[in-house]
Design a protein around this motif. Structure first.
Motif, short mmCIF file in Angstrom:
data_model
loop_
_atom_site.label_atom_id
_atom_site.label_comp_id
_atom_site.label_asym_id
_atom_site.label_seq_id
_atom_site.Cartn_x
_atom_site.Cartn_y
_atom_site.Cartn_z
N ASN A 70 0.85 -1.19 0.00
CA ASN A 70 0.00 0.00 0.00
C ASN A 70 0.89 1.25 0.00
OD1 ASN A 70 -1.51 2.26 1.32
ND2 ASN A 70 -3.13 0.75 1.32
N SER A 71 0.53 2.23 -0.81
CA SER A 71 1.42 3.40 -0.92
C SER A 71 1.50 4.22 0.36
CB SER A 71 0.99 4.29 -2.09
OG SER A 71 -0.27 4.84 -1.83
N PHE A 72 0.55 4.01 1.27
CA PHE A 72 0.62 4.72 2.56
C PHE A 72 1.49 3.96 3.56
CE2 PHE A 72 -2.65 8.20 2.94
CZ PHE A 72 -2.90 8.29 1.57
N ASN A 73 1.81 2.70 3.25
CA ASN A 73 2.68 1.93 4.14
C ASN A 73 4.12 2.13 3.65
OD1 ASN A 73 3.12 0.02 6.27
ND2 ASN A 73 3.38 -1.60 4.75
N GLY A 74 5.09 1.96 4.53
CA GLY A 74 6.48 2.10 4.11
C GLY A 74 6.92 3.55 4.07
#
Lengths: 416, 540
Positions: free
Chosen positions: A333-337
């Motif tokens: 997910n682009s919000f993770n990491g």
């Protein structure tokens, strides 16, 4: 006094009678459902009208059938619930509806009087307040992921203990690796087992695969929609961009959401060409903030270009191994990491949508989002797009400084 | 040196490299440079660490992905220091989680090895771990636990020094690095596993209820402003309420401030953990000095607990001078001289700065004592002073059994009313009038003084009736006070003390909300000083 105010006051006057409040909320949701069914606003495209009804109904259904429902967060993998015909209730949506009913202040004050921190995210506090007052009937199961929002694990642990309802926490690593996928896949197998045990029914893997296939088809339509989002004007209000979270997250994989995106793509093809200025939102949209409502809803001058939260995953999920595929979806997910991942996704979306300005509304309590504000501001500056960040609250209206926001928002819009 | 913040950091690996791991602190009053790089509403600890790194030009940092604030701190620092590494920390500790964490440690070692151009020797790590592999000493039965978010070392030290009980620190700053490495053949994996086995913090998925031992004498629970994790556990502990519990909220940088230490002292006093020096009661006159933020009050009583005289003066720029002056006025009023006084107890914010006091006691204990003396049917004292407000619960013997205080901001205090009176262009006396009949029932939504002031300005701009605005402001103060009462539960009778008790409008608004009359003492501002005088007399 308007009808909503009368309704709000009746609810507030009965807060010590949870059964009655529960009925009043159900009445409110039913009325809203029939209202949007019978009084179709001609300014709203067919697809969004459909989504409006679907979202209200989904909340209503899960509240009415607690024994067949599970409380989840926005990022929880509800593919399993859809495949097992379990109704998910995502806490962020419930809180948003309570803010729509103007009772969020009471619920938030209740949560704070129990000891919750006043800087905790108001989506969580509103839900906790409703739970403390027993307005919410306890579900059969709870499921949350650790990703993106710090409040997820403690909120669900607190609610699970309070109600004695089984909870499964899915820990999502911050970094992607083969081992991380194995770690999450094992947890997804465990959560499936737990669901089978709690709801006393089997998870049909073929059905899960079918859900994933539908999800992949839906995402293909999302990508198609994005091809038009730069030129067309199809989102009449900020609320619809937020309603899209029902479709892009918790209910993705259902036939109804596939149908919604099919209609949405048709609608955007037919939508008028973009005129005025378009604004891309980072993270959340303050749908209850008066200034934003005044400027953006049904406006010819300012058009809502979209928000990054609805496009935090755009790839395909492995249909052959849905457990592994969903694990990858969660980790990637682009919000993770690291924030670079989110920045890259915003850049990709902006290049496609070509907005005239970017607004980040820093929802009080959301550190993962506001912590990256200046990094996104730098990106906007690199891309040569004006950027504005405003502080406030998407649920607790008391935290929005209307006068100050108006000056800043107007100055920004004048700049465009 | 390499800076770190989280206890799950593999500091022993850093030591094995021959480098010095330094736990980064956050002791800066100003976040000027940090707030130029990161949003001001981030956790104050994270902002403080950022300030520290910039201020001290720290070049090497290792962080863990422990919370949203620290993850963003990493993103912000990434291009600003010479070496930075973010360790992904699992929230579970099953074998797959241990594998993941082990890989993370290896990845860090490789990155640091490459950066330093130094080799890692496993035998060094083994030696370090062996030196830390002793068993914990058995804790004595009378213990007090510190739970919640990290607390500065000097506050921990202060707690340890001011009580007789054994202090167990369960926060992130506890030094509990004791390892029992059995599988020496797979040293790094065993090490990763032992790190994950440290006392779990709230970000972990693990259940922490086993930390709460029934034998504890009390719990001091710390939360940090803008930190999301710990208020849940506090709320849960509070609802069980079978142990004395004190919640404090710090913004980390000023955790050693007077207000926090006052609360801790009062808590230790109320649980009997803090031993107060006993003095033999002597005949004569006994004095209580309450050095508050707004007023300094002195009460003189005789051996039969009769109030001989009292004085109330505004606290000037120097607390000590005001204390001298108030003492002098009270002596003159009583026709006494300093030599006639047997003992003096000081209380209030400025209590530590009064050299002529024989002892100091917190204003919480003193207010409880004074209120119960005036009326022994009182069970809840609502004290709203110039800068802070508190609610004190008394038992049937007048002992303090619980209390809550407002946080650092001045919402709902005398200061709030002063600011609003100034905004309205009226005197504080005018603000104090009761306006029972209102034309329009306005509600001030912002509790924050600064925001409420802008709200009042816009109400003035809308030509709202001034009496309605005053009524709304009194309601706002009452609402804040009653929410404090609700935090410890309602129990009458109620007494209101402090300067705001003279404001009839606020008193009326609180009574309406509580549905009960408040007892207002003849002079609500001297109750703390009276309590101090009584403690002085009783010598305990």
């Amino acid at each position: 006094m308007d009808t909503v105010k009368i309704y709000t006051n009746i609810i507030k006057d009965n807060m010590d009678r949870p059964e009655k409040v529960n009925k009043l909320i159900n009445f409110g949701l039913t009325s809203a459902y029939y209202y949007v069914s019978f009084f179709k606003d001609k300014r709203i495209p067919r697809s969004l009208h459909y989504l409006n009804k679907y979202s209200i109904k989904s909340i209503k259904d899960s509240l009415a059938n607690p024994q067949n429902s599970a409380w989840v967060n926005l990022f929880a993998p509800s593919e399993f619930l859809i495949a097992m015909d379990i109704k998910p209730l995502f806490i962020e949506a419930y809180s948003s509806f309570m803010s729509g009913f103007f009772i969020e202040d009471y619920l938030i004050d209740t949560a704070e009087s129990r000891g919750m921190s006043n800087t905790l995210c108001s989506y969580h506090k509103t839900f906790i307040g409703a739970s403390e007052l027993n307005i919410l009937k306890k579900p059969k199961f709870m499921m949350t992921t650790s990703m993106i929002c710090d409040a997820n694990i403690p909120t669900f642990k607190y609610l699970s203990k309070k109600h004695g309802v089984p909870l499964y926490i899915i820990d999502i690593p911050y970094k992607y690796s083969k081992d991380a996928v194995v770690y999450v896949k094992k947890q997804l197998l465990e959560v499936a087992e737990k669901l089978e045990e709690v709801f006393n029914r089997k998870l049909d893997t073929d059905k899960l695969r079918e859900v994933v296939k539908t999800e992949n088809k839906t995402r293909a339509l999302m990508r198609e929609y994005l091809n038009y989002a730069g030129e067309k004007r199809s989102l009449p209000t900020m609320t619809f961009e937020m309603y899209m979270l029902f479709a892009s997250h918790v209910f993705i994989g259902s036939k109804e959401i596939l149908h919604f995106y099919e209609m949405l793509v048709e609608d955007i093809k037919r939508a008028p060409e973009k005129n005025g200025k378009s604004i891309f939102f980072i993270h959340l949209l303050p749908i209850f903030e008066k200034n934003f409502k005044d400027y953006f809803n049904f406006s010819d001058k300012f058009h809502i270009a979209g928000s990054d939260l609805n496009y935090d995953f755009l790839d395909e999920i492995d249909e052959n191994d849905p457990f592994k595929g969903i694990a990858e979806k969660l980790i990637l997910n682009s919000f993770n990491g690291e924030i670079n991942r989110k920045v890259a996704r915003i850049k990709e979306l902006i290049e496609k949508i070509k907005p005239d300005g970017i607004i980040q509304f820093c929802h009080l309590g959301c550190k993962q989002s506001m912590g990256g504000t200046f990094i996104i501001k730098n990106l906007a500056s690199e891309l040569g797009i004006p950027f504005l960040y405003l502080d406030g609250d998407c649920v607790d209206k008391r935290n929005n400084q209307e006068g100050q926001n108006r000056t800043r928002l107007e100055a920004f819009l004048e700049m465009l | 040196m390499i800076g770190y913040i989280c206890k799950y950091t593999p500091v022993e690996i850093i030591e094995a490299f021959g480098e010095e791991p330094v736990r980064l602190d956050s002791g800066y009053k100003s976040h000027e440079r940090a707030e130029a790089l990161i949003h001001s509403n981030m956790c104050s600890f994270a902002k403080g660490v950022l300030e520290n790194i910039i201020e001290n030009n720290i070049e090497e940092v290792i962080l863990t992905a422990c919370c949203d604030s620290i993850k963003r701190l990493y993103d912000v620092l990434k291009d600003k220091v010479k070496f930075i590494h973010l360790l992904d920390l699992p929230r579970k500790k099953d074998p797959l989680a241990i594998d993941l964490f082990y890989n993370e440690i290896i990845e860090f070692m490789e990155a640091y090895q490459a950066f330093k151009n130094k080799n890692f020797a496993e035998e060094n790590l083994l030696k370090i771990l062996e030196s830390k592999s002793f068993n914990k000493e058995k804790q004595s039965a009378e213990s007090i636990a510190i739970l919640g978010a990290r607390l500065k070392d000097d506050v921990i030290e202060k707690i340890i020094n001011s009580c007789t009980a054994n202090v167990i620190n369960f926060t992130c700053t506890a030094e509990e690095r004791v390892f029992n490495i059995e599988a020496k053949d797979n040293l790094l994996k065993s090490y990763a596993e032992s790190l994950l086995n440290l006392t779990p913090c709230m970000r972990m998925a693990e259940d922490r209820s086993k930390l709460i031992n029934k034998e504890l004498k009390g719990i001091i629970y710390n939360t940090i402003k803008f930190c999301d994790f710990y208020s849940y556990e506090y709320a849960e502990l509070k609802s069980k309420a079978d142990l004395p519990l004190l919640k404090i909220e710090t913004d980390y940088n000023d955790s050693n401030s007077g207000q926090i230490l006052t609360r801790i002292d009062a808590f230790l006093e109320s649980t009997g953990i803090k031993k107060m020096e006993k003095q033999r009661a002597k005949k004569g006159y006994f004095v209580g000095v309450d050095s508050g933020s707004t007023s300094t009050n002195v009460v003189i009583i005789d051996e039969n607990k009769n109030i001989i005289s009292y004085s109330i003066i505004p606290t000037g720029p120097k607390a000590l001078e005001s204390a001298f002056k108030a003492f002098e006025i009270a002596l003159n009023n009583a026709g006494l001289q300093e030599k006639d006084i047997t003992s003096i107890v000081a209380t209030g914010y400025g209590r530590v700065s009064i050299p002529f006091a024989d002892r100091i006691v917190t204003e919480i204990t003193c207010h409880g004592k004074g209120a119960f003396f005036i009326d022994n049917t009182v069970r809840t004292v609502i004290d709203i002073g110039g800068q802070d407000s508190k609610v004190i619960r008394l038992d049937d013997s007048g002992n303090v059994i619980d209390f809550v205080m407002n946080d650092k901001c001045s919402a709902g205090t005398g200061r709030f009313l002063e600011v609003m009176a100034r905004t309205l262009g009226i005197s504080i006396e005018e603000m104090a009038k009761v306006h029972k009949e209102v034309k329009e029932n306005i509600t001030i939504t912002s509790m924050c003084t600064v925001f409420a002031e802008s709200e009042v300005i816009s109400l003035i701009a809308q030509n709202k009736d001034q009496r309605d605005i005053i009524h709304a402001l009194n309601k706002a103060v009452a609402s804040k006070a009653v929410s404090l009462v609700d935090r410890i539960g309602r129990k009458g009778k109620y007494m209101m003390t402090g300067g705001v008790a003279k404001n009839q409008g606020v008193v009326y608004a609180i009574e309406s909300r509580l549905g009960e009359k408040l007892i207002i003492p003849f002079e609500p501002q001297i109750i703390g000083a009276l309590g101090a005088a009584l403690i002085s007399l009783e010598g305990k």
